[in-house]
Design a protein around this motif. Structure first.
Motif, mmCIF file in Angstrom:
data_model
loop_
_atom_site.group_PDB
_atom_site.id
_atom_site.type_symbol
_atom_site.label_atom_id
_atom_site.label_comp_id
_atom_site.label_asym_id
_atom_site.label_seq_id
_atom_site.Cartn_x
_atom_site.Cartn_y
_atom_site.Cartn_z
ATOM 1 N N ALA A 33 39.045 44.648 42.631
ATOM 2 C CA ALA A 33 39.960 44.455 43.758
ATOM 3 C C ALA A 33 39.343 43.515 44.799
ATOM 4 O O ALA A 33 40.058 42.718 45.408
ATOM 5 N N LYS A 37 41.436 40.086 45.663
ATOM 6 C CA LYS A 37 42.247 40.528 46.795
ATOM 7 C C LYS A 37 43.012 39.402 47.475
ATOM 8 O O LYS A 37 43.870 39.648 48.311
ATOM 9 N N TYR A 45 47.842 45.406 41.008
ATOM 10 C CA TYR A 45 47.247 46.677 41.425
ATOM 11 C C TYR A 45 48.017 47.851 40.828
ATOM 12 O O TYR A 45 47.426 48.814 40.356
ATOM 13 N N LEU A 88 44.385 51.688 43.986
ATOM 14 C CA LEU A 88 44.407 50.351 44.573
ATOM 15 C C LEU A 88 45.650 50.110 45.417
ATOM 16 O O LEU A 88 45.577 49.462 46.454
ATOM 17 N N THR A 89 46.798 50.618 44.994
ATOM 18 C CA THR A 89 48.040 50.362 45.722
ATOM 19 C C THR A 89 48.088 51.100 47.059
ATOM 20 O O THR A 89 48.875 50.745 47.919
#
Length: 100
Positions: A33, A37, A45, A88-89
Protein backbone atom coordinates in the motif's frame (compact mmCIF):
# COMPACT_ATOMS: atom_id res chain seq x y z
CA UNK A 1 0.61 -9.07 -4.69
CA UNK A 2 -1.85 -11.91 -5.21
CA UNK A 3 1.05 -14.33 -5.71
CA UNK A 4 2.69 -13.11 -2.49
CA UNK A 5 -0.50 -13.53 -0.45
CA UNK A 6 -1.02 -16.94 -2.06
CA UNK A 7 2.49 -18.03 -1.09
CA UNK A 8 2.16 -16.77 2.49
CA UNK A 9 -1.13 -18.61 3.01
CA UNK A 10 -0.11 -21.90 1.42
CA UNK A 11 -1.27 -25.18 2.96
CA UNK A 12 2.30 -26.07 3.85
CA UNK A 13 2.50 -23.13 6.24
CA UNK A 14 -0.15 -24.26 8.71
CA UNK A 15 2.57 -25.21 11.21
CA UNK A 16 3.19 -21.55 12.05
CA UNK A 17 1.25 -19.55 14.61
CA UNK A 18 -1.69 -17.55 13.31
CA UNK A 19 -0.28 -14.34 14.80
CA UNK A 20 2.98 -14.87 12.90
CA UNK A 21 1.13 -15.30 9.62
CA UNK A 22 -1.09 -12.27 10.20
CA UNK A 23 1.99 -10.18 11.10
CA UNK A 24 3.67 -11.23 7.84
CA UNK A 25 0.49 -10.51 5.86
CA UNK A 26 0.08 -7.10 7.52
CA UNK A 27 3.70 -6.17 6.83
CA UNK A 28 3.32 -7.19 3.20
CA UNK A 29 -0.01 -5.37 2.78
CA UNK A 30 1.32 -2.17 4.37
CA UNK A 31 4.44 -2.22 2.22
CA UNK A 32 2.43 -2.78 -0.94
CA UNK A 33 0.00 0.00 0.00
CA UNK A 34 2.91 2.37 0.71
CA UNK A 35 4.37 1.71 -2.71
CA UNK A 36 1.09 2.04 -4.63
CA UNK A 37 -0.64 4.76 -2.60
CA UNK A 38 -0.31 7.34 -5.39
CA UNK A 39 -3.26 7.53 -7.75
CA UNK A 40 -6.63 5.84 -7.74
CA UNK A 41 -6.26 2.76 -5.59
CA UNK A 42 -9.74 2.06 -4.22
CA UNK A 43 -10.55 -0.83 -6.58
CA UNK A 44 -7.12 -2.38 -6.13
CA UNK A 45 -7.33 -2.08 -2.32
CA UNK A 46 -10.79 -3.66 -2.34
CA UNK A 47 -9.60 -6.56 -4.50
CA UNK A 48 -6.53 -7.18 -2.33
CA UNK A 49 -8.60 -6.94 0.87
CA UNK A 50 -11.08 -9.50 -0.43
CA UNK A 51 -8.36 -11.86 -1.62
CA UNK A 52 -6.39 -11.62 1.64
CA UNK A 53 -9.53 -12.32 3.70
CA UNK A 54 -10.49 -15.33 1.56
CA UNK A 55 -7.00 -16.79 1.74
CA UNK A 56 -6.62 -16.22 5.49
CA UNK A 57 -10.06 -17.74 6.13
CA UNK A 58 -9.13 -20.79 4.03
CA UNK A 59 -5.77 -21.10 5.81
CA UNK A 60 -7.47 -20.98 9.23
CA UNK A 61 -9.98 -23.64 8.20
CA UNK A 62 -7.17 -25.93 7.06
CA UNK A 63 -5.05 -25.25 10.16
CA UNK A 64 -7.86 -25.91 12.62
CA UNK A 65 -9.53 -28.62 10.50
CA UNK A 66 -12.86 -26.79 10.42
CA UNK A 67 -15.39 -27.57 7.71
CA UNK A 68 -17.30 -24.89 5.87
CA UNK A 69 -20.59 -23.88 7.42
CA UNK A 70 -23.67 -22.32 5.89
CA UNK A 71 -23.36 -19.20 8.08
CA UNK A 72 -19.68 -18.91 7.27
CA UNK A 73 -16.54 -19.71 9.18
CA UNK A 74 -14.31 -16.91 10.47
CA UNK A 75 -16.42 -13.85 9.58
CA UNK A 76 -14.74 -10.64 8.45
CA UNK A 77 -15.34 -9.04 11.85
CA UNK A 78 -13.29 -11.86 13.40
CA UNK A 79 -10.46 -11.56 10.87
CA UNK A 80 -10.19 -7.78 11.19
CA UNK A 81 -11.12 -7.57 14.89
CA UNK A 82 -9.64 -10.59 16.65
CA UNK A 83 -6.72 -11.39 14.35
CA UNK A 84 -6.04 -7.70 13.49
CA UNK A 85 -5.69 -8.21 9.74
CA UNK A 86 -4.99 -4.90 8.01
CA UNK A 87 -7.90 -3.56 5.96
CA UNK A 88 -6.57 -1.35 3.19
CA UNK A 89 -9.95 0.14 2.24
CA UNK A 90 -10.51 1.35 5.81
CA UNK A 91 -7.41 3.53 5.68
CA UNK A 92 -7.45 6.99 4.20
CA UNK A 93 -4.96 8.01 1.55
CA UNK A 94 -3.33 10.49 3.91
CA UNK A 95 -2.74 7.97 6.70
CA UNK A 96 0.99 7.24 7.01
CA UNK A 97 1.44 3.49 6.58
CA UNK A 98 4.80 3.53 8.29
CA UNK A 99 3.03 3.78 11.62
CA UNK A 100 2.06 0.26 12.57
Amino acid sequence: MVETIHALTARTGTWQETTELVDKLNRTLRGWANYFKVGTVTKAYRAIDNYAAVRLRRWLRIKHKVRRRKGGTYPLSHLYGHYKLVRLTARGRDVPWAKA
